[in-house]
Design an enzyme around this catalytic site. Structure first.
Site, PDB file in Angstrom:
ATOM      1  N   GLY A   1      -2.511 -44.809 -36.710  1.00 12.07           N
ATOM      2  CA  GLY A   1      -3.643 -45.413 -36.001  1.00 12.07           C
ATOM      3  C   GLY A   1      -3.283 -45.997 -34.646  1.00 12.07           C
TER       4      GLY A   1
ATOM      5  N   CYS B   1      -8.757 -38.560 -30.611  1.00 16.08           N
ATOM      6  CA  CYS B   1      -9.229 -39.923 -30.894  1.00 16.08           C
ATOM      7  C   CYS B   1     -10.723 -39.857 -31.162  1.00 16.08           C
ATOM      8  CB  CYS B   1      -8.982 -40.833 -29.688  1.00 16.08           C
ATOM      9  SG  CYS B   1      -7.254 -41.012 -29.243  1.00 16.08           S
TER      10      CYS B   1
ATOM     11  N   GLY C   1       5.423 -31.772 -39.311  1.00 16.51           N
ATOM     12  CA  GLY C   1       6.637 -31.228 -39.913  1.00 16.51           C
ATOM     13  C   GLY C   1       6.546 -29.721 -40.122  1.00 16.51           C
TER      14      GLY C   1
END
Ligand SMILES: Cc1cc2nc3c(=O)[nH]c(=O)nc-3n(C[C@H](O)[C@H](O)[C@H](O)COP(=O)(O)O)c2cc1C
Length: 322
Positions: A73, A131, A220
């Protein structure tokens, strides 16, 4: 024989193509304990916001098969503290710094860009478009070409002409090439992709979502093929636009895939959490691979997988007969 690893983002030259990924090396100080940051192509900061942010409640990280879920966040000290303490530290050392920014409204992104416009030490600005837009029911900017373009145009209009504006795109959209084109038409000098696709994991002991925020961004090795696909599609649509490929890069071979798909630089994120030297290792492995394949310049490999069948093999033949 050494390989010429230089690359360009707009007119900005990077000594090598490997950068950190936003949010995975804060503003560089922690990583500087391990190696000289001048050895990076560039340091990309975490996304800077107007106000300080405490981030989301914990737990905000969860391991997944071949990946990591996070819902941090955008925790950070806000732009005032960044300009007072973090950016000067990087600027005094002459470290190539790409400042990532994040906002909840178009006006907030523009205000952040205005604060950065005269600050020394900003090599480029990367606009984190993942966002939520608080003026549009929290719909993420990156998911709509129109909203993304508005943000980019507002940032471009206040940044100095010699500071490239990079639009950072999200993969979970219907047509990433369309969003990329909207950003470039609005003035983006370069693109960066991918930000984290949204994922979720459920703890089978507590019988509850593993993250307090319920959903989080996946990163990842699990997302490398997604990143390669996005870079491939955007490079096909916009072959002249510089792309920083990001997503699941753990080795030089992973970085090489993104370069062959069309990236001219490569960001390394999650790999840094278990290997702070990952950027240096990946750069070395990439250079070794390029050399072994007969390349004298990184630039010759950018987008090479798009060339007609046989042309890559021809390249090898020409090089090896030198
Ligand atoms: C813990 C964490 C924090 C992140 N913070 C940011 C951020 O502040 N801004 C941003 O644009 N991307 C952020 N990202 C996304 C990464 O920059 C990158 O796009 C993504 O993780 C894929 O690369 P990777 O698989 O190498 O980590 C964050 C990722 C992680 C794992």
């Amino acid at each position: 024989m050494s390989v010429d690893m230089r690359t360009f983002l707009g007119h900005v030259e990077l000594a090598n193509p490997i950068t950190t990924a936003a949010g995975c090396a804060a503003s560089g100080r922690e990583l500087a304990q391990f190696f000289d940051l001048h050895r990076l192509g560039a340091l990309v900061t975490r996304s800077i916001t107007m106000a300080p942010r405490a981030g989301r409640p914990t737990p905000r990280m969860a391991e997944t098969p071949a990946g990591l879920l996070n819902a941090v966040g955008l925790q950070g000290p806000g732009v005032d503290a960044f300009l007072e303490r973090e950016l000067p530290w990087l600027a005094q050392r002459g470290i190539k710094t790409i400042v990532s920014i994040g906002g909840g409204t178009v006006a907030e992104y523009a205000a952040l860009a205005r604060r950065l416009a005269d600050a020394p030490g900003v090599t480029a600005v990367e606009v984190n478009l993942s966002c939520p837009n608080i003026e549009d029911r929290g719909r993420v900017f990156a998911r709509e070409g129109g909203a993304a373009a508005e943000v980019i145009a507002s940032v471009r209009s206040v940044m100095r002409y010699d500071v490239p504006v990079i639009a950072k795109l999200a993969p979970d959209v219907a047509d990433i090439a369309a969003v990329a084109r909207a950003c470039v038409d609005a003035g983006a000098d370069a693109l960066s992709m991918i930000n984290n696709p949204l994922g979720m994991s459920i703890d089978t002991v507590t019988l509850k979502p593993a993250l307090a925020a319920v959903t989080g961004g996946l990163s990842g090795p699990a997302i490398l093929p997604l990143a390669v696909r996005c870079v491939w599609q955007v490079h096909s649509a916009l072959p002249g636009t510089p792309i920083i490929g990001v997503g699941g890069v753990m080795t030089g071979a992973d970085a090489f895939q993104l370069i062959l798909a069309g990236a001219c630089a490569v960001g390394v994120g999650t790999a840094l959490f278990h290997d702070p030297y990952a950027c240096l290792r990946i750069e070395r492995e990439l250079e070794d691979l390029l050399r072994a394949r007969g390349f004298q310049r990184l630039a010759d490999a950018v987008g090479l997988a798009h060339r007609p069948p046989g042309s890559a093999a021809r390249h090898l033949h020409e090089e090896s007969s030198l």
